[in-house]
Write an enzyme that holds these catalytic residues in place. Structure first.
Site, PDB file in Angstrom:
ATOM      1  N   SER A   1       0.025  -0.345 -10.769  1.00 54.90           N
ATOM      2  CA  SER A   1      -0.318  -0.200 -12.186  1.00 54.90           C
ATOM      3  C   SER A   1       0.977   0.161 -12.917  1.00 54.90           C
ATOM      4  O   SER A   1       1.117   1.213 -13.523  1.00 54.90           O
ATOM      5  CB  SER A   1      -1.380   0.875 -12.380  1.00 54.90           C
TER       6      SER A   1
ATOM      7  N   HIS B   1      -6.062   0.173  -7.635  1.00 56.53           N
ATOM      8  CA  HIS B   1      -5.748   0.613  -6.269  1.00 56.53           C
ATOM      9  C   HIS B   1      -6.917   0.451  -5.306  1.00 56.53           C
ATOM     10  O   HIS B   1      -6.806   0.787  -4.132  1.00 56.53           O
ATOM     11  CB  HIS B   1      -5.328   2.094  -6.264  1.00 56.53           C
TER      12      HIS B   1
ATOM     13  N   GLN C   1      -8.200   5.467 -12.300  1.00 58.92           N
ATOM     14  CA  GLN C   1      -7.490   5.086 -11.079  1.00 58.92           C
ATOM     15  C   GLN C   1      -7.483   6.170  -9.995  1.00 58.92           C
ATOM     16  O   GLN C   1      -7.554   5.856  -8.806  1.00 58.92           O
ATOM     17  CB  GLN C   1      -6.054   4.739 -11.473  1.00 58.92           C
ATOM     18  N   GLU C   2      -7.392   7.444 -10.423  1.00 56.12           N
ATOM     19  CA  GLU C   2      -7.212   8.500  -9.421  1.00 56.12           C
ATOM     20  C   GLU C   2      -8.011   9.753  -9.755  1.00 56.12           C
ATOM     21  O   GLU C   2      -7.981  10.218 -10.895  1.00 56.12           O
ATOM     22  CB  GLU C   2      -5.723   8.895  -9.333  1.00 56.12           C
TER      23      GLU C   2
ATOM     24  N   GLU D   1      -3.845   4.468  -1.993  1.00 60.01           N
ATOM     25  CA  GLU D   1      -3.209   5.776  -1.820  1.00 60.01           C
ATOM     26  C   GLU D   1      -3.954   6.648  -0.812  1.00 60.01           C
ATOM     27  O   GLU D   1      -3.756   7.864  -0.758  1.00 60.01           O
ATOM     28  CB  GLU D   1      -3.068   6.476  -3.177  1.00 60.01           C
TER      29      GLU D   1
ATOM     30  N   ASP E   1      -5.967  10.743 -12.980  1.00 62.13           N
ATOM     31  CA  ASP E   1      -5.047   9.778 -13.589  1.00 62.13           C
ATOM     32  C   ASP E   1      -5.896   8.601 -14.032  1.00 62.13           C
ATOM     33  O   ASP E   1      -6.354   7.806 -13.207  1.00 62.13           O
ATOM     34  CB  ASP E   1      -3.963   9.326 -12.602  1.00 62.13           C
TER      35      ASP E   1
ATOM     36  N   GLU F   1      -3.831  12.479 -16.682  1.00 57.45           N
ATOM     37  CA  GLU F   1      -2.647  11.623 -16.797  1.00 57.45           C
ATOM     38  C   GLU F   1      -3.026  10.300 -17.459  1.00 57.45           C
ATOM     39  O   GLU F   1      -4.123   9.777 -17.223  1.00 57.45           O
ATOM     40  CB  GLU F   1      -2.104  11.394 -15.373  1.00 57.45           C
TER      41      GLU F   1
ATOM     42  N   ASP G   1       2.835   9.183 -17.822  1.00 56.37           N
ATOM     43  CA  ASP G   1       3.379   8.341 -16.747  1.00 56.37           C
ATOM     44  C   ASP G   1       3.818   7.005 -17.348  1.00 56.37           C
ATOM     45  O   ASP G   1       4.985   6.839 -17.708  1.00 56.37           O
ATOM     46  CB  ASP G   1       2.307   8.154 -15.663  1.00 56.37           C
TER      47      ASP G   1
ATOM     48  N   LYS H   1       8.896   9.433 -11.612  1.00 57.75           N
ATOM     49  CA  LYS H   1       8.931   8.414 -10.554  1.00 57.75           C
ATOM     50  C   LYS H   1      10.333   7.821 -10.537  1.00 57.75           C
ATOM     51  O   LYS H   1      10.754   7.212 -11.527  1.00 57.75           O
ATOM     52  CB  LYS H   1       7.926   7.308 -10.864  1.00 57.75           C
TER      53      LYS H   1
ATOM     54  N   HIS I   1       4.828   9.915  -6.008  1.00 60.38           N
ATOM     55  CA  HIS I   1       4.936   8.725  -5.164  1.00 60.38           C
ATOM     56  C   HIS I   1       4.516   7.498  -5.973  1.00 60.38           C
ATOM     57  O   HIS I   1       4.152   7.606  -7.143  1.00 60.38           O
ATOM     58  CB  HIS I   1       4.033   8.890  -3.929  1.00 60.38           C
ATOM     59  N   ARG I   2       4.549   6.316  -5.344  1.00 62.19           N
ATOM     60  CA  ARG I   2       3.959   5.108  -5.917  1.00 62.19           C
ATOM     61  C   ARG I   2       2.811   4.652  -5.016  1.00 62.19           C
ATOM     62  O   ARG I   2       2.696   5.081  -3.878  1.00 62.19           O
ATOM     63  CB  ARG I   2       4.988   3.954  -6.009  1.00 62.19           C
TER      64      ARG I   2
ATOM     65  N   LYS J   1       2.628  14.642  -6.725  1.00 64.52           N
ATOM     66  CA  LYS J   1       1.477  13.751  -6.531  1.00 64.52           C
ATOM     67  C   LYS J   1       1.746  12.904  -5.300  1.00 64.52           C
ATOM     68  O   LYS J   1       2.708  12.135  -5.278  1.00 64.52           O
ATOM     69  CB  LYS J   1       1.350  12.886  -7.789  1.00 64.52           C
TER      70      LYS J   1
END
Ligand code: PGA
Ligand code: ZN
Length: 421
Positions: free
Chosen positions: A40, A155, A163-164, A207, A242, A286, A313, A338, A366-367, A389
């Site tokens: 993303s 993801h 997403q998270e 992830e 996120d 986020e 982000d 990042k 991280h990615r 993260k």
């Protein structure tokens, strides 16, 4: 100690796509590093150079490797390994573009990271100590891990739009206790998913978090609250989101669709997030709006002040210029850092410094496409980020960072501190 040679090779990342690994040699030391990759990805990020040929569905990085082994190696050979700023400046100047498009941010970052490792090795220092010296910091604090235990968005193969969904053991006494809490909650959640939806619901996203067949943010948050309750750790843990909202924002209609069948304008979405913050133990949101909406970020920041932090982000992309604008607008109070969004360690540190000197916190990240390289664990400690993260406490490319932080915690002995939240 001068740079004698630089060599790059193509290796695989955690999604099975090619990425760059770089070795840097001085007379007495070697440093290696591997470059992560997002899915993303923010449109303002530095440029990731891919071959766009038949091999690896266009994702090969041989051109970037050629740039490392050719132009970059030629430019940097003979430079002092501990002059990181000069090394990074030389690469930025050689590239000449403002997003590192000519040589590739992935090529430049691989060299930048590997140089810091070779530098650390040439002084016989741990990487976090060496990076700390570059940042002017010796007081190391272990960060609070933000562990992504439910995956959605791009993801995962489910219908979740956010997403998270992460847990953050903010009241743990130490990083190692935080790891235990995160692992135990992750396994409680696995049990709960299996009981509620069957075994298939425990498959994971990019992830390492679970990707259950659910649709709404509330379903994910209820599951996490239940897992926390079961684990006995509820009082020590808060929840973070996120949204990665650029991915579910419809440019044509200006609406956001969060998975509950409703369409939200940005100001309605502010209210929706605020209602989630009031209902659940959320302390961090986020990318709540699309990547150019500095105003709505600011509106949410005001609305949830004192209850939850707002993290930039895709909005800020580790770029000093965009962070300055976000500071002026009051858009966030945390910078997601990042290294591959900007492309050199020097510039990433400048971004962190700008954030920290303007009363923002920094969450190193991280990615979704990672490698086994634990570089960001050392970086987070070096700059006293206080937050990191890392994805789920599972899958090798994620655990390599948790495990490196455990080693750093051990190496600090009595001096060790866990970040206050
Ligand atoms: P990405 O996701 O690495 O796919 O961009 C991580 C994030 O959005 O924070
Ligand atoms: Zn994000």
């Amino acid at each position: 100690m001068k740079i004698q040679n630089i060599y790059a090779r193509q290796v695989l990342d955690s999604r099975g796509n090619p990425t760059i690994e770089v070795d840097v040699f001085t007379k007495s030391s070697i440093g290696s590093a591997a470059v992560p990759s997002g899915a993303s990805t923010g449109k303002h990020e530095a440029y990731e150079l891919r071959d766009k040929k038949k091999a690896f569905h266009g994702k090969g990085v041989l051109k970037a490797i050629e740039n490392v082994n050719g132009k970059l190696a030629k430019k940097l050979k003979g430079m002092e390994i501990d002059e990181q700023r000069d090394i990074d400046d030389a690469m930025v100047k050689l590239d000449k573009t403002d997003n590192k498009k000519r040589l590739g941010a992935n090529a430049i970052l691989g060299v930048s990271m590997a140089c810091t490792r070779a530098g650390a090795n040439s002084y016989n220092l741990h990487l976090h100590e060496y990076l700390g010296a570059l940042y002017g910091n010796k007081e190391f604090v272990l960060p609070v891990p933000f562990a992504n235990i439910i995956n959605g968005g791009v993801h995962a193969g489910n219908e979740l739009k956010f997403q998270e969904f992460m847990i953050a053991p903010v009241k743990a006494k130490s990083f190692s206790e935080a790891v235990q809490i995160v692992s135990e909650v992750y396994h409680e959640l696995k049990k709960l998913l299996e009981e509620t939806y069957g075994k298939q619901a425990t498959s994971v996203g990019d992830e390492g978090g679970f990707a259950p067949p659910i649709n709404t943010p509330e379903e994910a948050l209820d599951l996490i609250e239940a897992a926390l309750e079961e684990s006995g750790h509820k009082r020590k843990v808060r929840i973070a989101i996120d949204a990665a909202a650029s991915e579910f924002y419809d440019k044509k209609t200006n609406f956001y669709e969060v998975g509950n069948g409703k369409h939200y304008t940005a100001s309605e979405l502010v209210e929706y997030y605020a209602s989630l913050v009031n209902k659940y133990r959320i302390i961090s949101i986020e990318d709540p709006f699309h990547e150019d909406d500095f105003e709505s970020f600011a509106a949410l920041r005001g609305k949830v002040a004192g209850k939850a932090q707002v993290v930039g982000d895709d909005l800020t992309v580790t770029s000093v210029e965009r962070i300055k604008h976000a500071i002026k607008m009051g858009s966030c109070n945390v910078l997601l850092l990042k290294v591959n969004q900007i492309g050199t360690i020097t510039e990433a540190m400048e971004a962190a410094y700008l954030a920290q000197t303007n009363d923002w916190s920094v969450m190193v990240s991280h990615r979704s496409g990672e490698t086994e390289d634990p570089f960001i664990a050392d970086l987070a400690v070096a700059i006293n980020a206080g937050q990191i993260k890392l994805g789920a406490p599972a899958r090798g490319e994620r655990t390599s960072k948790y495990n490196q932080l455990l080693r750093i915690e051990e190496s600090l002995g009595k001096k060790v501190k866990y970040a206050k939240f």
